[in-house]
Design a protein around this motif. Sequence first.
Motif, PDB file in Angstrom:
ATOM      1  N   ASP A 183       0.819  -1.209   0.000  1.00  0.00           N
ATOM      2  CA  ASP A 183       0.000   0.000   0.000  1.00  0.00           C
ATOM      3  C   ASP A 183       0.855   1.262   0.000  1.00  0.00           C
ATOM      4  N   THR A 184       1.928   1.253   0.804  1.00  0.00           N
ATOM      5  CA  THR A 184       2.813   2.419   0.893  1.00  0.00           C
ATOM      6  C   THR A 184       3.514   2.667  -0.438  1.00  0.00           C
ATOM      7  N   VAL A 185       4.046   1.609  -1.013  1.00  0.00           N
ATOM      8  CA  VAL A 185       4.748   1.715  -2.292  1.00  0.00           C
ATOM      9  C   VAL A 185       3.826   2.245  -3.383  1.00  0.00           C
ATOM     10  N   CYS A 186       2.624   1.709  -3.445  1.00  0.00           N
ATOM     11  CA  CYS A 186       1.681   2.098  -4.498  1.00  0.00           C
ATOM     12  C   CYS A 186       1.182   3.530  -4.313  1.00  0.00           C
ATOM     13  N   SER A 187       0.993   3.937  -3.080  1.00  0.00           N
ATOM     14  CA  SER A 187       0.534   5.300  -2.807  1.00  0.00           C
ATOM     15  C   SER A 187       1.553   6.328  -3.304  1.00  0.00           C
ATOM     16  N   ILE A 188       2.829   6.078  -3.018  1.00  0.00           N
ATOM     17  CA  ILE A 188       3.893   6.993  -3.441  1.00  0.00           C
ATOM     18  C   ILE A 188       4.050   6.963  -4.962  1.00  0.00           C
ATOM     19  N   THR A 212      -5.364   3.844  -4.917  1.00  0.00           N
ATOM     20  CA  THR A 212      -4.963   4.715  -3.813  1.00  0.00           C
ATOM     21  C   THR A 212      -5.708   6.040  -3.914  1.00  0.00           C
ATOM     22  N   GLU A 213      -5.519   6.894  -2.942  1.00  0.00           N
ATOM     23  CA  GLU A 213      -6.177   8.196  -2.970  1.00  0.00           C
ATOM     24  C   GLU A 213      -5.643   9.082  -4.092  1.00  0.00           C
ATOM     25  N   HIS A 214      -4.486   8.706  -4.635  1.00  0.00           N
ATOM     26  CA  HIS A 214      -3.881   9.472  -5.720  1.00  0.00           C
ATOM     27  C   HIS A 214      -4.146   8.834  -7.083  1.00  0.00           C
TER      28      HIS A 214
END
Length: 292
Positions: A183-188, A212-214
Amino acid sequence: MAKRDVDILVLSDIHLGTYGCHAKELLQYLKTIRPKAVVLNGDIIDVWQFSKRYWPTTHMMVVKHLIGLIAKEVPVYYIPGNHDEMLRRFKGFQLGSLKITNKLSLKVNDSRVWIFHGDVFDVVMQHSRWLAKLGAVGYDTLILINSMINWVSQKMGRGKISLSKKVKNSVKGAVKFINKFEDTVCSIAAENKYDYVICGHIHHPEMKNVVTEHGSVMYLNSGDWIENLTALEYTGSEWTIYNYFQDPVAQEVDIDKKKQTKESAKAMMASLMLELNINSHSSKNEEGLDAA
């Protein structure tokens, strides 16, 4: 034997120099393909656990095969991981078609692809390096015990088992870590407008779309050559997860170790320089591949 053409090959977490490394199987696979570009995404040689007393012929054969690709001017990008982090100080170094970089940004068929090892998002790695190294030793020991158990199991006509996978799957914290990592990797990646993000590090092959939110991004992980024996291939405008256990062609490749000569690291480097006949400032990048 006719070889398969692969546009981009991504390998990670090979861990050459450890008992758990399946170098023979990796070599069998490499001999069945003709990659146009190769990304070595970290933990290729396990410097943490490297020992002069354990460096089998097959491990050297893998290194020599990769050197052979460089000699043929196949673009090879080496992204150091946590187990071979000493190479990070050589960021930007180029030798022929080989380039060392901490991350890679590719433009593939109008899609933006971000590739890095992934240990930067590992809290244990960042704050308790000694604990991570201790865990690596324990993991390698577990793999060694597992190989002995599987040898006995096969002699008895039973299938293989993976102790480490059973441990991981039974520990909720491990599953939670993998999910949080993804999740962290994909969000960034989505925030930076990437269409794909490719990692290694967690030894968990995966390919899935993450929202993600982005925005959404396709997450890929090349897995490892300790347990899963997997890689990522890009061919014909499509990414796929390669699995050695599902490849009967590679499994039939004969590896004749007797014909291979054992070379010291110094002799191997001298041979490489002679074969390449180039200097460290020359480079060759395939069109559409941009190193970051």
